[in-house]
Design a protein around this motif. Sequence first.
Motif, short mmCIF file in Angstrom:
data_model
loop_
_atom_site.label_atom_id
_atom_site.label_comp_id
_atom_site.label_asym_id
_atom_site.label_seq_id
_atom_site.Cartn_x
_atom_site.Cartn_y
_atom_site.Cartn_z
N ALA A 7 0.84 -1.20 0.00
CA ALA A 7 0.00 0.00 0.00
C ALA A 7 0.87 1.25 0.00
CB ALA A 7 -0.94 -0.01 1.20
N ALA A 8 1.94 1.23 0.79
CA ALA A 8 2.84 2.38 0.83
C ALA A 8 3.52 2.58 -0.52
CB ALA A 8 3.88 2.20 1.94
N ALA A 9 3.89 1.48 -1.16
CA ALA A 9 4.56 1.56 -2.46
C ALA A 9 3.64 2.18 -3.50
CB ALA A 9 5.00 0.18 -2.92
N THR A 10 2.40 1.74 -3.53
CA THR A 10 1.48 2.28 -4.53
C THR A 10 1.10 3.72 -4.22
OG1 THR A 10 -0.41 1.27 -3.41
CG2 THR A 10 0.57 0.05 -5.24
N ALA A 11 1.11 4.09 -2.94
CA ALA A 11 0.81 5.48 -2.59
C ALA A 11 1.99 6.39 -2.93
CB ALA A 11 0.47 5.59 -1.10
N ALA A 12 3.22 5.88 -2.75
CA ALA A 12 4.42 6.69 -2.99
C ALA A 12 4.63 6.96 -4.48
CB ALA A 12 5.64 5.99 -2.41
N ILE A 13 4.16 6.06 -5.33
CA ILE A 13 4.34 6.23 -6.77
C ILE A 13 2.95 6.15 -7.42
CG2 ILE A 13 5.49 5.38 -8.84
CD1 ILE A 13 7.56 4.09 -6.98
N PRO A 14 2.29 7.30 -7.56
CA PRO A 14 0.90 7.32 -8.01
C PRO A 14 0.66 6.71 -9.39
CG PRO A 14 1.63 9.52 -7.34
CD PRO A 14 2.82 8.62 -7.29
N SER A 15 1.69 6.59 -10.22
CA SER A 15 1.46 6.07 -11.57
C SER A 15 1.41 4.55 -11.63
CB SER A 15 2.54 6.59 -12.52
OG SER A 15 3.82 6.25 -12.04
N ILE A 16 1.58 3.85 -10.50
CA ILE A 16 1.46 2.39 -10.50
C ILE A 16 0.01 2.03 -10.83
CG2 ILE A 16 1.47 0.31 -9.07
CD1 ILE A 16 3.78 1.49 -7.51
N PRO A 17 -0.20 1.22 -11.87
CA PRO A 17 -1.57 0.81 -12.18
C PRO A 17 -2.20 0.07 -11.00
CG PRO A 17 -0.04 0.16 -13.92
CD PRO A 17 0.78 0.64 -12.77
N ARG A 18 -3.43 0.43 -10.64
CA ARG A 18 -4.08 -0.22 -9.51
C ARG A 18 -5.59 -0.14 -9.64
NH1 ARG A 18 -1.24 3.45 -7.75
NH2 ARG A 18 -1.56 5.34 -6.70
N ASP A 19 -6.24 -0.99 -8.87
CA ASP A 19 -7.69 -0.91 -8.74
C ASP A 19 -7.99 -0.69 -7.26
OD1 ASP A 19 -7.43 -3.40 -7.46
OD2 ASP A 19 -8.23 -4.52 -9.17
N ASP A 20 -9.22 -0.89 -6.84
CA ASP A 20 -9.58 -0.64 -5.44
C ASP A 20 -8.86 -1.56 -4.46
OD1 ASP A 20 -11.27 1.39 -6.21
OD2 ASP A 20 -13.06 0.12 -6.20
N ASP A 21 -8.40 -2.73 -4.94
CA ASP A 21 -7.74 -3.69 -4.06
C ASP A 21 -6.23 -3.55 -4.03
OD1 ASP A 21 -10.17 -4.90 -3.34
OD2 ASP A 21 -10.13 -6.13 -5.16
N GLY A 22 -5.64 -2.74 -4.89
CA GLY A 22 -4.19 -2.58 -4.90
C GLY A 22 -3.64 -2.62 -6.30
N PRO A 23 -2.33 -2.88 -6.42
CA PRO A 23 -1.71 -2.87 -7.75
C PRO A 23 -2.26 -3.98 -8.63
CG PRO A 23 -0.17 -3.68 -6.10
CD PRO A 23 -1.39 -3.22 -5.36
N VAL A 24 -2.30 -3.70 -9.92
CA VAL A 24 -2.72 -4.71 -10.90
C VAL A 24 -1.59 -4.91 -11.90
CG1 VAL A 24 -5.18 -4.24 -10.68
CG2 VAL A 24 -3.86 -2.98 -12.36
N PHE A 25 -1.55 -6.09 -12.48
CA PHE A 25 -0.45 -6.47 -13.35
C PHE A 25 -1.01 -7.09 -14.62
CE2 PHE A 25 0.71 -6.86 -8.89
CZ PHE A 25 1.75 -5.94 -8.82
N ARG A 26 -0.35 -6.81 -15.74
CA ARG A 26 -0.77 -7.37 -17.02
C ARG A 26 -0.23 -8.78 -17.23
NH1 ARG A 26 0.37 -2.08 -18.01
NH2 ARG A 26 -1.36 -0.86 -18.80
N ALA A 27 0.88 -9.08 -16.55
CA ALA A 27 1.53 -10.38 -16.71
C ALA A 27 2.21 -10.75 -15.39
CB ALA A 27 2.56 -10.32 -17.83
#
Length: 125
Positions: A7-27
Amino acid sequence: MSTTLAAAATAAIPSIPRDDDGPVFRAPWEAHAFAMALTLHERGVFTWPEWAAALADEIKRAQAAGDPDTGETYYLHWLATLEGLVARKGVASAETLHRYRDAWDHAADRTPHGKPIELRPEDFG
């Protein structure tokens, strides 16, 4: 990987793709790269501000070289940043990273689609 750190990582770098549950990944490799960065941070290899600055620099370099910045290349930048920091911090040399990248490409080429990729000694040949 701890939920709090993610959560801290995704908050610190706003451009990380995410949904309501956290980061999302294409692969799956994107999730692995994300987890490796968090693990190396947890082990004190780099600070999170150091990571964020290195990632921003990598993205700026890519944009200057023509990356269209559509979001599809985000984790390629993440991986390049991870490789750069690992080499600069002496965790692994650039030569070792290159050797493993080549071995991984070889293993991927011989692995049937849908099967897990496994590195074997002959992949390093």
